[in-house]
Design a protein around this motif. Structure first.
Motif, PDB file in Angstrom:
ATOM      1  N   PHE A 174     -13.264  21.826 -55.865  1.00 13.88           N
ATOM      2  CA  PHE A 174     -12.829  22.658 -54.756  1.00 13.88           C
ATOM      3  C   PHE A 174     -11.369  22.450 -54.373  1.00 13.88           C
ATOM      4  O   PHE A 174     -10.796  23.258 -53.675  1.00 13.88           O
ATOM      5  N   THR A 175     -10.781  21.358 -54.771  1.00 10.70           N
ATOM      6  CA  THR A 175      -9.406  21.109 -54.357  1.00 10.70           C
ATOM      7  C   THR A 175      -8.391  21.654 -55.352  1.00 10.70           C
ATOM      8  O   THR A 175      -7.213  21.348 -55.269  1.00 10.70           O
ATOM      9  N   LEU A 176      -8.838  22.484 -56.275  1.00 11.03           N
ATOM     10  CA  LEU A 176      -7.909  23.096 -57.215  1.00 11.03           C
ATOM     11  C   LEU A 176      -7.192  24.262 -56.548  1.00 11.03           C
ATOM     12  O   LEU A 176      -7.815  25.121 -55.952  1.00 11.03           O
ATOM     13  N   ALA A 177      -5.908  24.258 -56.634  1.00 11.72           N
ATOM     14  CA  ALA A 177      -5.072  25.367 -56.169  1.00 11.72           C
ATOM     15  C   ALA A 177      -3.913  25.434 -57.147  1.00 11.72           C
ATOM     16  O   ALA A 177      -3.219  24.435 -57.342  1.00 11.72           O
ATOM     17  N   PRO A 178      -3.696  26.571 -57.785  1.00  9.35           N
ATOM     18  CA  PRO A 178      -2.688  26.634 -58.845  1.00  9.35           C
ATOM     19  C   PRO A 178      -1.306  26.123 -58.446  1.00  9.35           C
ATOM     20  O   PRO A 178      -0.653  25.448 -59.232  1.00  9.35           O
ATOM     21  N   ASP A 179      -0.893  26.398 -57.219  1.00 14.44           N
ATOM     22  CA  ASP A 179       0.453  25.993 -56.817  1.00 14.44           C
ATOM     23  C   ASP A 179       0.588  24.507 -56.539  1.00 14.44           C
ATOM     24  O   ASP A 179       1.691  23.966 -56.572  1.00 14.44           O
ATOM     25  N   ILE A 180      -0.528  23.827 -56.270  1.00 20.85           N
ATOM     26  CA  ILE A 180      -0.447  22.392 -55.984  1.00 20.85           C
ATOM     27  C   ILE A 180      -1.343  21.564 -56.905  1.00 20.85           C
ATOM     28  O   ILE A 180      -1.504  20.363 -56.686  1.00 20.85           O
ATOM     29  N   ALA A 181      -1.914  22.197 -57.912  1.00 21.95           N
ATOM     30  CA  ALA A 181      -2.803  21.490 -58.840  1.00 21.95           C
ATOM     31  C   ALA A 181      -2.095  20.300 -59.466  1.00 21.95           C
ATOM     32  O   ALA A 181      -0.955  20.388 -59.907  1.00 21.95           O
ATOM     33  N   GLY A 182      -2.767  19.173 -59.455  1.00 17.58           N
ATOM     34  CA  GLY A 182      -2.241  17.965 -60.075  1.00 17.58           C
ATOM     35  C   GLY A 182      -1.263  17.176 -59.233  1.00 17.58           C
ATOM     36  O   GLY A 182      -0.844  16.096 -59.629  1.00 17.58           O
ATOM     37  N   LEU A 183      -0.911  17.692 -58.056  1.00 19.16           N
ATOM     38  CA  LEU A 183       0.049  16.985 -57.202  1.00 19.16           C
ATOM     39  C   LEU A 183      -0.619  15.973 -56.270  1.00 19.16           C
ATOM     40  O   LEU A 183       0.047  15.131 -55.693  1.00 19.16           O
ATOM     41  N   GLY A 184      -1.923  16.077 -56.115  1.00 16.64           N
ATOM     42  CA  GLY A 184      -2.640  15.138 -55.258  1.00 16.64           C
ATOM     43  C   GLY A 184      -2.375  15.329 -53.782  1.00 16.64           C
ATOM     44  O   GLY A 184      -2.505  14.389 -52.998  1.00 16.64           O
ATOM     45  N   ILE A 185      -2.017  16.556 -53.371  1.00 20.55           N
ATOM     46  CA  ILE A 185      -1.688  16.784 -51.961  1.00 20.55           C
ATOM     47  C   ILE A 185      -2.676  17.702 -51.248  1.00 20.55           C
ATOM     48  O   ILE A 185      -2.524  17.963 -50.059  1.00 20.55           O
ATOM     49  N   ALA A 186      -3.687  18.180 -51.954  1.00 19.68           N
ATOM     50  CA  ALA A 186      -4.672  19.065 -51.337  1.00 19.68           C
ATOM     51  C   ALA A 186      -5.561  18.270 -50.379  1.00 19.68           C
ATOM     52  O   ALA A 186      -5.887  17.116 -50.621  1.00 19.68           O
ATOM     53  N   ASN A 187      -5.940  18.911 -49.294  1.00 18.14           N
ATOM     54  CA  ASN A 187      -6.826  18.301 -48.319  1.00 18.14           C
ATOM     55  C   ASN A 187      -8.272  18.583 -48.744  1.00 18.14           C
ATOM     56  O   ASN A 187      -8.687  19.732 -48.746  1.00 18.14           O
ATOM     57  N   PRO A 188      -9.053  17.548 -49.069  1.00 19.68           N
ATOM     58  CA  PRO A 188     -10.416  17.771 -49.558  1.00 19.68           C
ATOM     59  C   PRO A 188     -11.469  17.891 -48.461  1.00 19.68           C
ATOM     60  O   PRO A 188     -12.647  18.085 -48.755  1.00 19.68           O
ATOM     61  N   ILE A 189     -11.078  17.805 -47.192  1.00 22.44           N
ATOM     62  CA  ILE A 189     -12.071  17.737 -46.116  1.00 22.44           C
ATOM     63  C   ILE A 189     -12.938  18.988 -46.047  1.00 22.44           C
ATOM     64  O   ILE A 189     -14.156  18.891 -45.909  1.00 22.44           O
ATOM     65  N   ALA A 190     -12.361  20.163 -46.149  1.00 21.09           N
ATOM     66  CA  ALA A 190     -13.165  21.385 -46.077  1.00 21.09           C
ATOM     67  C   ALA A 190     -14.180  21.425 -47.212  1.00 21.09           C
ATOM     68  O   ALA A 190     -15.332  21.837 -47.014  1.00 21.09           O
ATOM     69  N   SER A 191     -13.772  20.980 -48.381  1.00 23.36           N
ATOM     70  CA  SER A 191     -14.696  20.959 -49.518  1.00 23.36           C
ATOM     71  C   SER A 191     -15.826  19.968 -49.289  1.00 23.36           C
ATOM     72  O   SER A 191     -16.989  20.261 -49.582  1.00 23.36           O
ATOM     73  N   ILE A 192     -15.483  18.805 -48.770  1.00 20.63           N
ATOM     74  CA  ILE A 192     -16.506  17.789 -48.505  1.00 20.63           C
ATOM     75  C   ILE A 192     -17.471  18.284 -47.433  1.00 20.63           C
ATOM     76  O   ILE A 192     -18.695  18.141 -47.554  1.00 20.63           O
ATOM     77  N   MET A 193     -16.924  18.897 -46.381  1.00 19.90           N
ATOM     78  CA  MET A 193     -17.781  19.402 -45.313  1.00 19.90           C
ATOM     79  C   MET A 193     -18.628  20.582 -45.796  1.00 19.90           C
ATOM     80  O   MET A 193     -19.759  20.763 -45.334  1.00 19.90           O
ATOM     81  N   SER A 194     -18.114  21.362 -46.739  1.00 19.98           N
ATOM     82  CA  SER A 194     -18.912  22.435 -47.337  1.00 19.98           C
ATOM     83  C   SER A 194     -20.101  21.844 -48.084  1.00 19.98           C
ATOM     84  O   SER A 194     -21.209  22.394 -48.059  1.00 19.98           O
ATOM     85  N   PHE A 195     -19.864  20.719 -48.738  1.00 18.66           N
ATOM     86  CA  PHE A 195     -20.956  20.037 -49.432  1.00 18.66           C
ATOM     87  C   PHE A 195     -21.984  19.527 -48.423  1.00 18.66           C
ATOM     88  O   PHE A 195     -23.191  19.581 -48.681  1.00 18.66           O
ATOM     89  N   ALA A 196     -21.522  19.056 -47.262  1.00 17.13           N
ATOM     90  CA  ALA A 196     -22.451  18.622 -46.211  1.00 17.13           C
ATOM     91  C   ALA A 196     -23.313  19.800 -45.751  1.00 17.13           C
ATOM     92  O   ALA A 196     -24.516  19.649 -45.513  1.00 17.13           O
ATOM     93  N   ILE A 197     -22.709  20.966 -45.636  1.00 22.15           N
ATOM     94  CA  ILE A 197     -23.466  22.167 -45.263  1.00 22.15           C
ATOM     95  C   ILE A 197     -24.520  22.467 -46.331  1.00 22.15           C
ATOM     96  O   ILE A 197     -25.662  22.805 -46.013  1.00 22.15           O
ATOM     97  N   ALA A 198     -24.136  22.335 -47.608  1.00 20.51           N
ATOM     98  CA  ALA A 198     -25.092  22.564 -48.696  1.00 20.51           C
ATOM     99  C   ALA A 198     -26.241  21.555 -48.623  1.00 20.51           C
ATOM    100  O   ALA A 198     -27.409  21.916 -48.810  1.00 20.51           O
ATOM    101  N   LEU A 199     -25.905  20.293 -48.363  1.00 18.67           N
ATOM    102  CA  LEU A 199     -26.962  19.286 -48.223  1.00 18.67           C
ATOM    103  C   LEU A 199     -27.939  19.678 -47.123  1.00 18.67           C
ATOM    104  O   LEU A 199     -29.157  19.591 -47.298  1.00 18.67           O
ATOM    105  N   ARG A 200     -27.399  20.117 -45.991  1.00 19.65           N
ATOM    106  CA  ARG A 200     -28.234  20.436 -44.831  1.00 19.65           C
ATOM    107  C   ARG A 200     -29.062  21.702 -45.053  1.00 19.65           C
ATOM    108  O   ARG A 200     -30.273  21.707 -44.846  1.00 19.65           O
ATOM    109  N   PHE A 201     -28.415  22.776 -45.471  1.00 23.10           N
ATOM    110  CA  PHE A 201     -29.092  24.071 -45.473  1.00 23.10           C
ATOM    111  C   PHE A 201     -29.637  24.504 -46.834  1.00 23.10           C
ATOM    112  O   PHE A 201     -30.641  25.195 -46.893  1.00 23.10           O
TER     113      PHE A 201
END
Length: 109
Positions: A28-55
């Motif tokens: 989920f943290t892939l973005a073409p303009d910042i891919a490989g730079l290690g600067i993407a914020n993974p929180i939304a992706s992690i919280m999306s996974f929490a939603i998947a776990l719950r629902f």
């Protein structure tokens, strides 16, 4: 695979889920303009996974543990560049923030 989420022992989050969390963070943290730079914020992706776990997987306790681990990591000062003020310490990378969440998840009661 995501099927590993369906065979969790008891109410714990086993190594299979930890592997799956890392895959979700990476995917989920892939973005073409910042891919490989290690600067993407993974929180939304992690919280999306929490939603998947719950629902999607019916695992509300595990979802709560993951949400609490994210909160603990942020409270402990782990933040990507988009979440810090200019005068704060250096931001952490995508991987460092993801690893911090996993560490807090591993150490949760």
């Amino acid at each position: 695979s995501s099927l590993s989420l369906l065979v969790l022992p008891g109410d714990g989050i086993g190594p299979e889920v930890m592997t799956e969390i890392r895959r979700v963070i990476d995917w989920f943290t892939l973005a073409p303009d910042i891919a490989g730079l290690g600067i993407a914020n993974p929180i939304a992706s992690i919280m999306s996974f929490a939603i998947a776990l719950r629902f999607s997987f019916g695992l509300p306790d595990q979802a709560l543990r993951l949400e609490q681990a994210v909160e603990a990591a942020i409270t402990a000062g782990f933040r990507t560049a988009d979440l810090i003020r200019l005068r704060e310490a250096n931001p952490c990378s995508t991987t460092e923030l993801g690893d911090a969440v996993i560490q807090f998840l591993d150490n949760a009661p």
